[in-house]
Scaffold this motif. Structure first.
Motif, short mmCIF file in Angstrom:
data_model
loop_
_atom_site.label_atom_id
_atom_site.label_comp_id
_atom_site.label_asym_id
_atom_site.label_seq_id
_atom_site.Cartn_x
_atom_site.Cartn_y
_atom_site.Cartn_z
N ASN A 43 0.84 -1.40 -0.27
CA ASN A 43 0.13 -0.05 0.11
C ASN A 43 0.78 1.43 0.01
OD1 ASN A 43 -2.56 -1.18 0.06
ND2 ASN A 43 -2.38 -1.50 2.00
N PHE A 44 2.39 1.22 -0.22
CA PHE A 44 2.89 2.32 -0.25
C PHE A 44 3.83 2.15 -1.71
CE2 PHE A 44 2.29 1.44 4.32
CZ PHE A 44 1.77 2.67 4.56
N VAL A 45 3.95 3.49 -2.06
CA VAL A 45 4.76 3.36 -3.50
C VAL A 45 6.12 3.03 -3.30
CG1 VAL A 45 5.45 4.97 -5.30
CG2 VAL A 45 3.16 5.30 -4.23
N PRO A 46 6.64 3.66 -2.49
CA PRO A 46 8.01 3.00 -2.54
C PRO A 46 8.45 1.66 -2.25
CG PRO A 46 7.87 5.00 -1.04
CD PRO A 46 6.59 4.45 -1.28
N THR A 47 7.48 0.88 -1.83
CA THR A 47 7.73 -0.63 -1.41
C THR A 47 6.81 -1.61 -2.11
OG1 THR A 47 5.99 -0.38 0.41
CG2 THR A 47 8.56 -0.09 1.04
N ASN A 48 6.19 -1.03 -3.21
CA ASN A 48 5.33 -1.82 -4.21
C ASN A 48 6.12 -1.82 -5.27
OD1 ASN A 48 3.41 -2.58 -5.95
ND2 ASN A 48 1.79 -2.04 -4.55
N PRO A 49 6.67 -2.98 -5.60
CA PRO A 49 7.56 -3.31 -6.95
C PRO A 49 6.39 -2.99 -8.13
CG PRO A 49 7.18 -5.26 -5.80
CD PRO A 49 6.56 -4.22 -4.95
N GLU A 50 5.04 -3.50 -8.31
CA GLU A 50 4.21 -3.13 -9.15
C GLU A 50 4.14 -1.71 -9.63
OE1 GLU A 50 0.50 -5.48 -9.22
OE2 GLU A 50 1.52 -7.07 -8.16
N ILE A 64 6.05 0.77 -8.77
CA ILE A 64 7.30 1.24 -9.15
C ILE A 64 7.67 0.72 -10.65
CG2 ILE A 64 9.82 1.05 -8.81
CD1 ILE A 64 9.19 0.27 -5.76
N GLU A 65 7.24 -0.18 -11.20
CA GLU A 65 7.40 -0.79 -12.51
C GLU A 65 6.51 0.18 -13.28
OE1 GLU A 65 8.37 -2.39 -16.16
OE2 GLU A 65 9.54 -2.01 -13.97
N ARG A 66 5.28 0.39 -12.86
CA ARG A 66 4.47 1.38 -13.64
C ARG A 66 4.81 2.65 -13.69
NH1 ARG A 66 -1.30 0.83 -14.44
NH2 ARG A 66 -0.93 -1.39 -14.62
N VAL A 67 5.54 3.29 -12.88
CA VAL A 67 5.93 4.55 -12.77
C VAL A 67 7.13 4.69 -13.73
CG1 VAL A 67 7.43 6.31 -11.47
CG2 VAL A 67 5.17 5.22 -10.46
N ARG A 68 8.06 3.80 -13.72
CA ARG A 68 9.07 3.63 -14.64
C ARG A 68 8.44 3.45 -16.16
NH1 ARG A 68 11.57 0.51 -17.67
NH2 ARG A 68 10.49 -1.49 -17.28
N ARG A 69 7.60 2.57 -16.34
CA ARG A 69 7.27 2.32 -17.53
C ARG A 69 6.40 3.48 -18.45
NH1 ARG A 69 4.79 -2.20 -16.56
NH2 ARG A 69 2.56 -1.34 -16.73
N THR A 70 5.68 4.36 -17.57
CA THR A 70 4.68 5.20 -17.67
C THR A 70 5.43 6.64 -17.70
OG1 THR A 70 3.70 5.50 -15.89
CG2 THR A 70 2.81 4.29 -17.39
N GLY A 71 6.57 6.91 -16.88
CA GLY A 71 7.23 8.03 -16.65
C GLY A 71 6.49 8.75 -15.70
#
Length: 98
Positions: free
Chosen positions: A34-41, A43-50
């Protein structure tokens, strides 16, 4: 948490279920998912979508809030049909008779 919420002397099975449900909900609040910094999914979506996923989420929130304040129901997402993808039941406050 289960041993702390079940098998208690003087507590009905129904109340055990309610307490166990509430305890799970409280524990889920602290889940790393439930926290952005500890949720790998996420983090990956942020990386993929900028970071576009946050922009899209903000737009969805704004649209939902605007509809709520206007007293309107949110439309079904595209591709969903009532009775096929989404179950609908009458509310208890429905004036329809059965």
């Amino acid at each position: 948490m289960e041993p702390a919420t079940t098998g208690l002397h003087g507590v009905t099975r129904r109340h055990e279920e309610v307490v166990a449900f509430a305890a799970r909900q409280i524990l889920d609040v602290f889940s790393p998912a439930n926290f952005v910094p500890t949720n790998p999914e996420v983090i990956e979506r942020v990386r993929r979508t900028g970071g576009g996923n946050f922009v899209e989420g903000g737009r969805n929130w704004l649209e939902d809030t605007t509809l709520l304040l206007a007293g309107e129901a949110a439309p079904l997402p595209k591709g969903f049909a009532v009775g096929r993808d989404v179950a609908v039941t009458r509310s208890r406050s429905s004036s329809a008779t059965t």
